[in-house]
Design a protein around this motif. Structure first.
Motif, PDB file in Angstrom:
ATOM      1  N   ASN A 120      32.370   3.957  13.126  1.00  0.00           N
ATOM      2  CA  ASN A 120      33.492   4.121  12.201  1.00  0.00           C
ATOM      3  C   ASN A 120      34.224   2.784  12.133  1.00  0.00           C
ATOM      4  N   VAL A 121      33.995   2.044  11.080  1.00  0.00           N
ATOM      5  CA  VAL A 121      34.534   0.691  10.957  1.00  0.00           C
ATOM      6  C   VAL A 121      36.056   0.681  11.058  1.00  0.00           C
ATOM      7  N   HIS A 122      36.705   1.689  10.485  1.00  0.00           N
ATOM      8  CA  HIS A 122      38.174   1.727  10.465  1.00  0.00           C
ATOM      9  C   HIS A 122      38.760   1.782  11.879  1.00  0.00           C
ATOM     10  N   GLU A 123      38.058   2.417  12.803  1.00  0.00           N
ATOM     11  CA  GLU A 123      38.541   2.470  14.186  1.00  0.00           C
ATOM     12  C   GLU A 123      38.519   1.077  14.821  1.00  0.00           C
ATOM     13  N   TYR A 124      37.521   0.282  14.462  1.00  0.00           N
ATOM     14  CA  TYR A 124      37.439  -1.092  14.966  1.00  0.00           C
ATOM     15  C   TYR A 124      38.561  -1.943  14.375  1.00  0.00           C
ATOM     16  N   ILE A 125      38.799  -1.770  13.091  1.00  0.00           N
ATOM     17  CA  ILE A 125      39.865  -2.529  12.428  1.00  0.00           C
ATOM     18  C   ILE A 125      41.221  -2.184  13.043  1.00  0.00           C
ATOM     19  N   ASP A 126      41.464  -0.897  13.306  1.00  0.00           N
ATOM     20  CA  ASP A 126      42.740  -0.480  13.898  1.00  0.00           C
ATOM     21  C   ASP A 126      42.934  -1.083  15.285  1.00  0.00           C
ATOM     22  N   LEU A 127      41.874  -1.100  16.095  1.00  0.00           N
ATOM     23  CA  LEU A 127      41.987  -1.633  17.447  1.00  0.00           C
ATOM     24  C   LEU A 127      42.255  -3.140  17.417  1.00  0.00           C
ATOM     25  N   ILE A 128      41.578  -3.844  16.524  1.00  0.00           N
ATOM     26  CA  ILE A 128      41.807  -5.295  16.394  1.00  0.00           C
ATOM     27  C   ILE A 128      43.228  -5.559  15.919  1.00  0.00           C
ATOM     28  N   GLN A 129      43.693  -4.740  14.982  1.00  0.00           N
ATOM     29  CA  GLN A 129      45.057  -4.900  14.472  1.00  0.00           C
ATOM     30  C   GLN A 129      46.068  -4.772  15.612  1.00  0.00           C
ATOM     31  N   THR A 136      25.370 -11.006   5.456  1.00  0.00           N
ATOM     32  CA  THR A 136      26.675 -10.705   6.058  1.00  0.00           C
ATOM     33  C   THR A 136      27.499  -9.775   5.168  1.00  0.00           C
ATOM     34  N   ILE A 137      28.099  -8.774   5.779  1.00  0.00           N
ATOM     35  CA  ILE A 137      29.062  -7.913   5.080  1.00  0.00           C
ATOM     36  C   ILE A 137      30.418  -8.112   5.738  1.00  0.00           C
ATOM     37  N   ARG A 138      31.395  -8.538   4.963  1.00  0.00           N
ATOM     38  CA  ARG A 138      32.750  -8.720   5.500  1.00  0.00           C
ATOM     39  C   ARG A 138      33.448  -7.361   5.569  1.00  0.00           C
ATOM     40  N   LEU A 139      33.824  -6.980   6.766  1.00  0.00           N
ATOM     41  CA  LEU A 139      34.430  -5.672   6.992  1.00  0.00           C
ATOM     42  C   LEU A 139      35.947  -5.714   6.900  1.00  0.00           C
ATOM     43  N   GLY A 154      37.641 -33.315  13.197  1.00  0.00           N
ATOM     44  CA  GLY A 154      38.907 -32.836  12.652  1.00  0.00           C
ATOM     45  C   GLY A 154      39.472 -31.659  13.422  1.00  0.00           C
ATOM     46  N   GLU A 155      40.681 -31.291  13.073  1.00  0.00           N
ATOM     47  CA  GLU A 155      41.403 -30.195  13.725  1.00  0.00           C
ATOM     48  C   GLU A 155      41.916 -29.256  12.645  1.00  0.00           C
ATOM     49  N   PHE A 156      41.955 -27.960  12.951  1.00  0.00           N
ATOM     50  CA  PHE A 156      42.449 -27.015  11.942  1.00  0.00           C
ATOM     51  C   PHE A 156      43.226 -25.880  12.596  1.00  0.00           C
ATOM     52  N   ASP A 157      44.176 -25.344  11.842  1.00  0.00           N
ATOM     53  CA  ASP A 157      44.909 -24.154  12.255  1.00  0.00           C
ATOM     54  C   ASP A 157      44.143 -22.936  11.762  1.00  0.00           C
ATOM     55  N   VAL A 158      43.912 -21.991  12.652  1.00  0.00           N
ATOM     56  CA  VAL A 158      43.238 -20.753  12.256  1.00  0.00           C
ATOM     57  C   VAL A 158      44.217 -19.915  11.447  1.00  0.00           C
ATOM     58  N   GLU A 159      43.880 -19.672  10.192  1.00  0.00           N
ATOM     59  CA  GLU A 159      44.773 -18.923   9.311  1.00  0.00           C
ATOM     60  C   GLU A 159      44.299 -17.492   9.092  1.00  0.00           C
ATOM     61  N   ASN A 160      43.004 -17.267   9.271  1.00  0.00           N
ATOM     62  CA  ASN A 160      42.505 -15.896   9.164  1.00  0.00           C
ATOM     63  C   ASN A 160      41.262 -15.726  10.034  1.00  0.00           C
ATOM     64  N   ILE A 161      41.045 -14.496  10.479  1.00  0.00           N
ATOM     65  CA  ILE A 161      39.892 -14.158  11.310  1.00  0.00           C
ATOM     66  C   ILE A 161      39.132 -13.034  10.619  1.00  0.00           C
ATOM     67  N   GLU A 162      37.820 -13.176  10.546  1.00  0.00           N
ATOM     68  CA  GLU A 162      36.990 -12.199   9.837  1.00  0.00           C
ATOM     69  C   GLU A 162      36.261 -11.281  10.818  1.00  0.00           C
ATOM     70  N   LEU A 163      36.188 -10.018  10.453  1.00  0.00           N
ATOM     71  CA  LEU A 163      35.315  -9.079  11.139  1.00  0.00           C
ATOM     72  C   LEU A 163      34.123  -8.876  10.224  1.00  0.00           C
ATOM     73  N   VAL A 164      32.916  -9.173  10.721  1.00  0.00           N
ATOM     74  CA  VAL A 164      31.732  -9.105   9.860  1.00  0.00           C
ATOM     75  C   VAL A 164      30.598  -8.335  10.525  1.00  0.00           C
TER      76      VAL A 164
END
Length: 226
Positions: free
Chosen positions: A95-104, A218-221, A197-207
């Motif tokens: 259940n992908v939504h359960e993974y998203i909730d836990l990461i959130q 790849t499917i972006r979840l 180079g150096e970068f600020d992480v602005e977003n993290i993907e669950l895939v």
């Protein structure tokens, strides 16, 4: 872990193996029926950094044109391998939504992450860009993910292959016998301390991804803005 020491030890051991002919070829790279899939939490470097990486790869291609090189779209840093790729894993098993909730929930504790790409290292089967987080934010976030997933009943294989603690990015894999191993190592040496180079992480993907993080498979979840 002292990342500099870790990368240096890895490079010394691996470069010696490559020069001695003891490198490893990846037999699955061109296997169209490869069914190893999993779920990964990852970040992607900035466009400027990716452009710098491609300049490095151009030099490697001139020496070893028949190896596997990562395109811009596939270059990434693994924050956490939630479900390590295995044969036959499909999205309908979870259940992908359960993974998203836990990461959130875990993201609540996340501070700003900044990563510098400096120098290159190697394994017996690949060439990698060395990533250095500027503080403990990434490690602290990984620990929070570990804690929350292990308290849950969700399928996961965190740390089953190895405990992730680096921030490297694999950019080349050996798929055929090396034609010019000495020149390959000379080229790598040229970039051993190169500042990509150096970068600020602005977003993290669950895939949902294959073993090589190929964009076509790849499917972006979910995308988490931080």
């Amino acid at each position: 872990m002292d990342l500099t020491q870790h990368y240096n030890q890895l490079y010394k051991k691996s470069s010696e193996a490559i020069l001695a002919g003891n490198y490893k070829l990846d037999s699955q790279l061109n296997n169209e029926s490869d069914s190893r899939f999993g779920i990964t939490f990852l970040v992607r470097p900035s466009e400027i950094i990716k452009a710098n990486i491609q300049l490095f790869l151009d030099e490697l291609k001139a020496v070893e044109p028949h190896q596997y090189y990562y395109p811009d779209a596939d270059i990434h840093i693994t924050v956490m391998s939630i479900i390590s790729c295995y044969d036959g894993f499909t999205l309908d098993k979870i259940n992908v939504h359960e993974y998203i909730d836990l990461i959130q929930q875990s993201l609540v504790h996340l501070d700003t992450i900044k990563i510098g790409f400096r120098g290159v290292t190697a394994s017996p089967s690949a060439i990698m860009i060395q990533g250095f987080p500027t503080d403990e934010s990434l490690n602290n976030f990984r620990d929070k993910l570990r804690e929350n997933f292990k308290k849950s009943t969700l399928e996961q294989s965190i740390d089953s292959r190895y405990t992730i603690s680096t921030a490297h990015s694999t950019v080349m894999r050996f798929q055929e016998k090396l034609e010019n191993p000495e020149q390959l190592i000379q080229t790598v040496e040229k970039f051993r301390d190169y500042n990509f180079g150096e970068f600020d992480v602005e977003n993290i993907e669950l895939v949902y991804n294959d073993w090589y993080q190929r964009e076509k498979n790849t499917i972006r979840l979910a995308n988490f803005i931080i």
